[in-house]
Enzyme design. Sequence first.
Site, mmCIF file in Angstrom:
data_model
loop_
_atom_site.group_PDB
_atom_site.id
_atom_site.type_symbol
_atom_site.label_atom_id
_atom_site.label_comp_id
_atom_site.label_asym_id
_atom_site.label_seq_id
_atom_site.Cartn_x
_atom_site.Cartn_y
_atom_site.Cartn_z
ATOM 1 N N ARG A 156 0.855 -1.191 0.000
ATOM 2 C CA ARG A 156 0.000 0.000 0.000
ATOM 3 C C ARG A 156 0.883 1.230 0.000
ATOM 4 N NH1 ARG A 156 -1.719 2.719 4.972
ATOM 5 N NH2 ARG A 156 -3.367 4.252 4.524
ATOM 6 N N ARG B 207 -8.110 18.327 8.209
ATOM 7 C CA ARG B 207 -7.217 18.494 9.352
ATOM 8 C C ARG B 207 -7.189 19.949 9.809
ATOM 9 N NH1 ARG B 207 -3.904 14.023 9.961
ATOM 10 N NH2 ARG B 207 -3.864 12.588 8.179
ATOM 11 N N LYS C 283 -13.158 2.282 0.427
ATOM 12 C CA LYS C 283 -12.844 2.285 1.855
ATOM 13 C C LYS C 283 -14.105 2.676 2.632
ATOM 14 C CE LYS C 283 -8.919 4.025 3.188
ATOM 15 N NZ LYS C 283 -7.827 5.032 3.366
#
Length: 471
Positions: A34, A75, A217
């Site tokens: 990954r 974030r 995901k």
Amino acid sequence: MIFKRTKILATLGPATNSPEKITQLMKEGVNGFRLNFSHGSYEERDEQIPWIRAASKDLDKPVAILQDLQGPKIRLGNLTENSKVQKGDEIILDYGAEHHDNVFPVQYNLAEKVKVGEPLYIFDGKVRTTVVAIEGDTAIRLKVENDGVLMSRKGINLPDTDFGGDILTPKDIQDIEYGAKADIDYVALSFVQSADDINNLRQMLVGLGSVAQIIAKIETKAAIEPDTLRAIVKASDGVMVARGDLAVEAGAEVVPVVQRKIGELCRRYGKLSIVATQMMASMVDAPEPTRAEVSDVATAVVLGFDTVMLSDETANGSYPVETVKAMKKTIIYTQEHMPVVTIDNVLIDSISRRNAISAAAVKVAEQLQVRAIVCETKSGATAASIAAFRPNLPLISVTSEPRTAQQLALSYASKSFVHPDGETAGLEVAKQLHSEGYFHVDGDVTVVIVSGKQPGVTGETDTIRVRTIRA
């Protein structure tokens, strides 16, 4: 013959960023790597991808490369210092602002998406807040619900916020364009909320000429609604249970149940299934896993997941090789002592000749106790179909397409080999493997061969043969 049927996907990072470490991880059992596009540069990827392919060639072991997109991972910006907050405080998140007093910078314009009353969690849920006002075009006001500390660049989760299909950021699009030109086998799409997100990415990949498959995901509350989850599984090529953000967004108690549901859906629709996040998290700092972590990996094996994934353990950990060894040891012991959970209606959505042949091949192979199933496959679809029935013996996938061999590296029980198309391709590979001692048998070996009347033509699987290879 001991053969690891559940595969291992390892994340590359500073702890493993060298051709020597990549080769070592592959030798110990890693089947795919990954590449986390939340971190690192294209220059680093330009080194890592050739390192992986060179090691794959040297070891004669196809491996998959998965590009994991960052997605709208929102974030905080850079703070002048860590800031304590207390229950009842009101703070402001402002897109592009500087940190001062109770105003904190954020890297995404949340004022365009959130609604008053929606929850907003910061720092993996350590600081919980509620939206109390939208202020101007770029700022939102929050009420803090517990004492905590805010730090630079900590992640934000918004479990009830609808991003309206806008989950591909400008960075993601740039990364997708890079990946389409690179040697990528899978693209993992973060924070999927609906099947439309998968379809939009697929259109983009097709337009860029990419044949990479899409992994959805699952890490949002919206994605785990029953009808939505089913639609996402059907639209994708595989699904990753992204347990970290899913736990923050939906609640940790939800994750085990969702994980089981995803595993079942993937088997029913013949899609790749991956369990991710904290599988052996303690091994970032310790040379041995905890008993709970071993149990977690074993549970994924018993549930029949194709692949288990390592994140920080191999990216930043002190014991990446030991972690892979421990995971492989757990997988092999579990598969040898506990059968995979059975489910009804495998491949329920596609009653086809290929699926019927696949089901029959697994049944014949297990009843005759042959050494392996040999599958001739062009696109990998037949191999994936056979894998959906979770055979308890090796699945030798023979293909003329290197990309197919690499993608099948993460598929349950599949050991892929690149070989020219031909009427006897599967038998030739099986004979070669027997001569090299692959089956660990001195005498004759019996295998089941699944093939088509037109070798190399997708969708023509129609034949099951039982063949004995003489010593």
